[in-house]
Design an enzyme around this catalytic site. Structure first.
Site, short mmCIF file in Angstrom:
data_model
loop_
_atom_site.label_atom_id
_atom_site.label_comp_id
_atom_site.label_asym_id
_atom_site.label_seq_id
_atom_site.Cartn_x
_atom_site.Cartn_y
_atom_site.Cartn_z
N GLY A 3 0.79 -1.24 0.00
CA GLY A 3 0.00 0.00 0.00
C GLY A 3 0.82 1.28 0.00
N ALA A 4 2.16 1.18 0.08
CA ALA A 4 2.98 2.41 0.12
C ALA A 4 2.77 3.23 -1.15
CB ALA A 4 4.46 2.06 0.28
N GLY A 5 2.76 2.56 -2.29
CA GLY A 5 2.56 3.27 -3.56
C GLY A 5 1.18 3.89 -3.64
N ASP A 6 0.18 3.21 -3.15
CA ASP A 6 -1.21 3.73 -3.19
C ASP A 6 -1.33 4.95 -2.27
OD1 ASP A 6 -1.71 1.51 -4.79
OD2 ASP A 6 -2.31 0.28 -3.08
P1 ADP Z 1 4.89 0.61 -4.81
O1 ADP Z 1 4.14 0.22 -3.54
O2 ADP Z 1 4.01 1.10 -5.88
O3 ADP Z 1 5.92 -0.41 -5.25
P2 ADP Z 1 7.06 2.03 -3.52
O4 ADP Z 1 7.37 0.79 -2.73
O5 ADP Z 1 8.14 2.59 -4.38
O6 ADP Z 1 5.73 1.90 -4.38
O7 ADP Z 1 6.64 3.12 -2.42
C1 ADP Z 1 6.07 4.35 -2.72
C2 ADP Z 1 6.71 5.42 -1.86
O8 ADP Z 1 6.57 5.08 -0.47
C3 ADP Z 1 8.21 5.58 -2.09
O9 ADP Z 1 8.43 6.50 -3.16
C4 ADP Z 1 8.68 6.08 -0.75
O10 ADP Z 1 8.52 7.47 -0.64
C5 ADP Z 1 7.74 5.41 0.24
N1 ADP Z 1 8.37 4.16 0.75
C6 ADP Z 1 8.19 2.89 0.30
N2 ADP Z 1 8.95 2.00 0.99
C7 ADP Z 1 9.62 2.73 1.91
C8 ADP Z 1 10.56 2.42 2.95
N3 ADP Z 1 10.98 1.17 3.16
N4 ADP Z 1 11.04 3.44 3.71
C9 ADP Z 1 10.63 4.72 3.52
N5 ADP Z 1 9.73 5.08 2.56
C10 ADP Z 1 9.25 4.12 1.76
#
Ligand code: ADP
Length: 334
Positions: free
Chosen positions: A270-273
């Protein structure tokens, strides 16, 4: 946008509607970690589906969000619609299918690091949304229309997706696309690439992850040249998210990168969302963000903070932050 000690603050959205189109489903995740699906002693329900997560991310930050899609007319479908409503997302664009079930996905990360998936989509209700079932009035009221690519995999949902995009565009919405590659759902990698690219030149905002950039360009380099090979004339902003390394941004006039926040990541689902929801909240009422690098960097700092916070708790929806949570992290700094 209010500024406070150099930090973007205040309400995330002044009221423009963000409509998110696509799938909502339940991920079933083992109650213990590091087991195969067959070994799992039990499973926990984790509501998800990237477009639904984005809608909830927007609402939790104080923005106005609606979800458009189809669920089964079953316990799980009504449970998911209830979750959207409890989170302040409009569910007026949701249809319920009498025959097909709400989509389920059993997912595990085995001890050997391999991910195992098992989908219940034979077909599931989300795949059966038709163009005729779309709530066009709601779609026309969108200031931003956001979507992924899973809704392109089969008909009739694919036609519903294309029609909804067209109607939103005609009504003046900004189109936002996060392909959210889920290879196991496609008949082949070639088909996934072709269909994802078939609507590429429609969106004005596109977000891809580093893995998707590699997949779509066929290059093993995550650099500016690879990103710019995905550029198209209608595009206003291309974002490449890099997990713990933050994100890169590209516009017609400038490009750059933003560092991530340091957090103790527990589950990156869900980080990307969360990142996309935050971005859309900030541009829905102020499109000048797309032309002003300083403003865009403030917005991406906010979006990176949202992504980071989402990794600190298990599951996607329970981990999506409020505006207050984000401000706390922004004040603490990277
Ligand atoms: P997706 O879930 O679409 O693969 P990401 O994993 O690249 O997307 O995460 C989206 C954003 O969330 C990143 O650009 C970053 O800012 C933040 N993020 C993701 N994982 C981490 C982490 N381990 N530590 C800090 N920020 C994170």
């Amino acid at each position: 946008m209010a500024m406070n000690n150099g930090v973007v603050s205040g309400k995330a959205s002044g009221g423009g509607l963000i409509v998110s189109f696509g799938e909502m489903l339940i991920d079933f995740v083992p109650t213990v970690s590091g087991v195969s699906l067959a070994e799992a002693p039990g499973f926990l329900k984790a509501p998800g589906g990237a477009p639904a997560n984005v809608a909830i991310a927007v609402a939790r930050l104080g923005g106005k969000a609606a979800f458009v899609g189809k669920l089964g007319d079953d316990e799980f479908g009504h449970m998911l619609a209830g979750i959207l409503k409890e989170n302040g997302v409009s569910a007026e664009g949701i249809n319920f299918d009498k025959a097909a079930r709400t989509a389920l996905a059993f997912v595990t990360l085995r001890a050997d690091g391999e991910r195992e998936f098992m989908f219940y989509r034979n077909p599931s209700a989300d795949m059966l949304l038709t163009p005729e079932e779309l709530n066009l009035e709601q779609i026309r009221s969108a200031k931003v229309f956001h979507y992924g690519s899973i809704s392109l995999i089969v008909e009739p949902c694919r036609s519903a997706h294309l029609r909804a995009m067209e109607v939103a565009k005609e009504a003046g919405a900004l189109l936002s696309y996060d392909p959210n590659l889920r290879l196991p759902l496609w008949p082949s990698a070639a088909e996934a690439r072709e269909q994802i690219m078939s609507i590429w030149d429609k969106a004005e905002v596109i977000k891809v992850s580093d893995v998707e950039l590699e997949f779509l360009t066929g290059s093993d380099k995550i650099d500016d040249a690879a990103a710019m090979s995905l550029w198209h004339p209608n595009l206003k902003l291309l974002l490449v998210t890099l997990g713990e390394h933050g994100c890169r941004y590209y516009t017609k006039n400038f490009h750059g990168s933003m560092e991530a926040f340091h957090v103790k990541a527990v589950d990156t689902t869900g980080a990307g969302d969360s990142f996309v929801g935050a971005l859309l909240c900030k541009i829905v009422d102020d499109r000048s963000v797309l032309d002003d690098e300083q403003k865009l960097r403030e917005v991406l700092k906010y979006a990176n903070a949202c992504g980071a916070i989402t990794t600190t708790k298990k599951g996607a929806i329970p981990a999506l932050p409020t505006d207050a949570d984000v401000l706390t992290l922004l004040k603490r700094g990277a």
